[in-house]
Write an enzyme that holds these catalytic residues in place. Structure first.
Site, short mmCIF file in Angstrom:
data_model
loop_
_atom_site.label_atom_id
_atom_site.label_comp_id
_atom_site.label_asym_id
_atom_site.label_seq_id
_atom_site.Cartn_x
_atom_site.Cartn_y
_atom_site.Cartn_z
N ILE A 14 2.43 6.99 0.54
CA ILE A 14 1.37 6.09 0.79
C ILE A 14 0.22 6.14 -0.25
O ILE A 14 -0.08 7.16 -0.96
CB ILE A 14 1.06 6.38 2.13
CG1 ILE A 14 0.29 7.87 2.29
CG2 ILE A 14 2.14 6.51 3.22
CD1 ILE A 14 -0.36 8.24 3.86
N CYS A 15 -0.48 5.03 -0.54
CA CYS A 15 -1.31 4.75 -1.18
C CYS A 15 -2.81 5.32 -0.68
O CYS A 15 -3.32 4.53 0.24
CB CYS A 15 -1.56 3.28 -1.48
SG CYS A 15 -2.93 3.05 -2.62
N LEU A 16 -3.35 6.29 -1.17
CA LEU A 16 -4.55 6.72 -0.71
C LEU A 16 -5.67 6.88 -1.69
O LEU A 16 -6.79 7.66 -1.58
CB LEU A 16 -4.16 8.19 -0.32
CG LEU A 16 -3.23 8.64 0.85
CD1 LEU A 16 -3.23 9.96 0.91
CD2 LEU A 16 -3.75 7.92 2.00
N TYR A 49 3.62 3.53 -2.75
CA TYR A 49 4.31 3.72 -4.19
C TYR A 49 5.72 4.16 -4.25
O TYR A 49 6.14 4.07 -2.97
CB TYR A 49 3.69 4.97 -4.88
CG TYR A 49 2.18 4.93 -5.21
CD1 TYR A 49 1.50 3.79 -5.92
CD2 TYR A 49 1.31 5.58 -4.30
CE1 TYR A 49 0.14 3.67 -6.03
CE2 TYR A 49 -0.19 5.55 -4.55
CZ TYR A 49 -0.60 4.50 -5.45
OH TYR A 49 -1.82 4.38 -5.60
N LYS A 83 0.90 -1.18 -0.06
CA LYS A 83 -0.08 0.03 0.01
C LYS A 83 0.86 1.21 0.09
O LYS A 83 0.85 2.43 0.81
CB LYS A 83 -0.93 0.04 0.99
CG LYS A 83 -1.80 -1.14 1.09
CD LYS A 83 -2.96 -1.39 2.15
CE LYS A 83 -3.80 -2.18 1.96
NZ LYS A 83 -4.24 -2.93 3.23
#
Length: 166
Positions: A115-117, A110, A108
């Site tokens: 952070i992946c949101l 990149y 989760k």
């Protein structure tokens, strides 16, 4: 989609009015001032509710932000450096918050520790342009991400407490 606690937190963060990005000159300075006031209110509310979990500061232009965030898991405090740049298309585009030391440790995230949101936060941000700002990104983006990902990474032994891993 948003629980009662999150609604209460959001209601206490001032909404922003100035629709300006880093290339907007005087309007950006006004937006930056609004961002700082919103962040101050959010941090003050967090401290009053015994929920202090980050520190942020920016360069003088307000285009580069950096600081620390932390979370307590099993009575141990895990602290991380965080950073992000304000995108040129801000506030239409949300900032991409990065925790560089966690780069590659979770799916989760990149490259560069961003952070992946995408699934949960970005659609909410898009519906609330230009009213959401950095404080909202912390409350709705980084906070929930830390609460889910760090305990999982700790339980898998991927993230170790700094004092106990020496």
């Amino acid at each position: 989609m948003v629980d009662a606690h999150t609604r209460k937190t959001l209601a206490a963060i001032p909404l922003l009015r100035v629709n300006a990005g880093p290339r907007s000159g005087d309007l950006w300075r006004a937006r930056h001032k609004e961002e700082l006031m919103s962040l101050i209110t959010y941090v003050k509310n967090n401290k009053e509710n015994d929920n202090d979990w980050f520190r942020l500061e920016s360069n003088p232009e307000g285009t580069r932000w950096f600081g620390k965030c932390w979370i307590v898991v099993d009575m141990l405090k895990y602290e991380f450096d965080l950073e992000f740049d304000i995108p040129v298309a801000y506030p239409s585009t949300a900032p991409e918050i990065a925790i560089p030391e966690l780069d590659g440790k979770t799916a989760k995230m990149y490259r560069g520790g961003k952070i992946c949101l995408t699934d949960h936060f970005k659609p909410l941000w898009a519906r609330n342009v230009p009213h959401f700002g950095i404080a909202h990104a912390m409350a709705l983006g980084l906070g929930p991400w830390l609460a889910v990902e760090i305990p999982d990474l700790v339980s898998k032994g991927i993230v170790k407490h700094k004092e106990t891993s020496s």
